[in-house]
Write an enzyme that holds these catalytic residues in place. Structure first.
Site, PDB file in Angstrom:
ATOM      1  N   GLU A   7       0.874  -1.181   0.000  1.00 19.58           N
ATOM      2  CA  GLU A   7       0.000   0.000   0.000  1.00 19.58           C
ATOM      3  C   GLU A   7       0.902   1.219   0.000  1.00 19.58           C
ATOM      4  OE1 GLU A   7      -1.491   3.290   1.094  1.00 19.58           O
ATOM      5  OE2 GLU A   7      -1.864   2.354   3.039  1.00 19.58           O
ATOM      6  N   CYS A  33      -2.173   9.353   3.224  1.00 21.80           N
ATOM      7  CA  CYS A  33      -2.066   8.765   1.883  1.00 21.80           C
ATOM      8  C   CYS A  33      -3.348   8.948   1.089  1.00 21.80           C
ATOM      9  CB  CYS A  33      -1.699   7.289   1.974  1.00 21.80           C
ATOM     10  SG  CYS A  33      -2.880   6.284   2.900  1.00 21.80           S
TER      11      CYS A  33
END
Length: 504
Positions: free
Chosen positions: A250, A284
């Site tokens: 990720e 993020c």
């Protein structure tokens, strides 16, 4: 492994050969808040071996037994939220309430993983089909064994727990390597698990810098879950590839928010500013780009400007957000702002003077070229670019033009779901922002340079298992094609059968 934007693995400071520890620092003050060991490759390998030894008994507990123990850990976390929140604040500098919000999500996700593991992963029957009607077919999801988790610093509890909680619920043991900027948070999580579940040492800690993370990839673990920058993610993959260790990656994002002509502009402006500025923009899935249709662009932009210019960073409790946790990221933020302004962009709020390490004041940019750094690269700071577009079709095209594909936001009263489906992202929030991260049942992850694999939800549970398919003979049939003693007419009859039932 060196870090670029996400704070996953950094270059260690110059040390003597005898140095075996490193300090964690409060980014608000520069004060040392803890000292932690730099684990060697041999020590990491030993931790993985110990985790493997403990895993078998953990797996044998079954779903019910593991749930009981994970529930005990969850209750301990709930009782001591403020204690762990204090550690998060000390190592990241974020406001206390932001740390508390992070832990609220941790607790809810831990509950979901423990409560749903059996339903998602247990053995189930599947159809055997017409050709194998004499077989019973089942599939179940078995634990890998030992999972290595490499976590980031921006959400040092919530993000790694998206892997840790789900891996444990699935029956694995875990070796956790937190960011070198937040080792104290990792230590607290591992210690609290040991306190709640002392008889099963299946959550273990290793600390250090890039070399420690690389050693974890080569330590014999059965899977690695990594969160951090795209550049470091590629290095993790390369290291794991040596032994064909599967990885979940990720990485970064350059998330966009689309504002349609019929959007609730006040709500969209609130979402844009919070999504961009909360946690000092170190998210993020934070909003870094906004595409607003021309018909409402003036009103929306003014709303964003009014909201953003009221915000103030700082280390005091009244601050809206804290410092830039990783000192090197300040240079990235400064470079993106400078590039945007030098190439003709306008600063509606803040500007070059807003960068005052370790803090960065809110910056709102407009009319920025689409190939500028502020549009193409992850900034990871309290900045936002607001771009005017002709219509939502252009907004979708621009949103999808990035190499990233993590999350996105759409504000539209009539076309939210339609627009969401057109976006090349792993997640979309319609008429809210980052809501998908708070729903434990939803898978979380991206595409492209944002990585692959999923945490959270049923997909997140399965991510930490290996599916095993089993057939069992129920009764014998005359037409057995998988036998050297079959009659000459067996295959001919089977061809006639398949034409009859599948050829119409």
């Amino acid at each position: 492994m060196t870090q670029t934007a996400r704070g996953d693995v950094a270059v260690p400071p110059a040390t003597s050969a005898e140095t075996t520890t490193f300090d964690s620092i409060d980014p608000r003050t520069g004060e040392v808040v803890g000292s932690h060991p730099i684990h060697s490759a041999a020590e990491v390998e030993a931790s993985a071996a110990a985790a493997r030894e403990a895993q078998e008994a953990w797996a044998e507990l079954g779903f019910t037994g593991r749930k009981q123990r994970l529930d005990a850990w969850r209750k301990l976390l709930a009782k001591r939220v403020d204690e762990l929140a204090g550690v998060i604040c000390a190592e990241t500098g974020k406001p206390l309430d932001d740390a508390r919000l992070e832990l609220v999500l941790v607790i809810d996700h831990l509950h979901w993983a423990a409560s749903n593991a059996e339903k998602v992963l247990k053995r189930r029957k599947v159809s055997s089909g017409v050709l194998m009607a004499n077989q019973t077919a089942t599939v179940e999801y078995l634990p890998f064994g030992v999972v290595g988790v490499i976590g980031p610093w921006n959400y040092p509890a919530f993000t790694p727990m998206g892997s840790i909680a789900y891996a444990l619920a699935a029956g694995n043991s875990v070796v956790f390597k937190p960011s070198e900027l937040t080792p104290g948070v990792g230590q607290w999580l591992v210690d609290s698990f040991a306190e709640a579940v002392p008889e099963h040492p299946v959550l273990r800690l290793v600390t250090g810098f890039g070399e420690t993370g690389a050693a974890l990839c080569r330590s014999g673990v059965d899977k690695v879950a990594f969160t951090g920058s795209t550049a470091t993610g590629k290095r993790v993959m390369a290291s794991c590839a040596q032994d064909l260790v599967p990885v979940l990656v990720e990485c970064g994002g350059k998330d966009a928010l689309i504002v349609d002509a019929d959007a609730d502009l006040a709500a969209a402006a609130d979402a844009a500013v919070w999504g961009a500025m909360s946690n000092a923009g170190q998210t993020c899935i934070g909003v870094e780009r906004v595409y607003v249709v021309d018909a409402v662009a003036d009103r929306f932009t003014e709303m964003v400007r009014e909201r953003a210019e009221k915000l103030r960073p700082g280390g005091e409790p009244s601050a809206n957000f804290g410092p830039i946790t990783m000192p090197a990221q300040v240079d990235v933020i400064r470079r993106h702002i400078d590039d945007a302004l030098e190439r003709g962009g306008r600063a509606l709020v803040g500007g070059q003077h807003s960068v005052r390490p370790p803090f960065v004041e809110p910056v709102v940019l407009a009319d920025v070229p689409e190939d500028s750094l502020a549009i193409t690269e992850e900034t990871f700071g309290p900045t936002i670019v607001v771009q005017r577009v002709r219509d939502v079709d252009e907004a979708v095209t621009r949103t999808n033009s990035t190499r990233y594909g993590l999350g996105a936001t759409v504000f539209s009263r009539s076309r939210g779901a339609e627009l969401a489906r057109r976006l090349r992202t792993g997640m979309v929030a319609v008429n809210s922002v980052v809501a998908f991260a708070g729903v434990p049942a939803l898978p979380f992850g991206g595409v492209g340079d944002s990585g692959f694999g999923r945490i959270h939800g049923a997909d997140g549970l399965r991510e930490f298992t290996r599916p095993q398919s089993v057939t069992r003979l129920r009764y014998r049939i005359p037409l057995n094609p998988m036998n050297f003693g079959r009659s000459k007419g067996t295959i001919r009859r089977m061809v006639r059968l398949i034409k009859l039932v599948r050829g119409r």
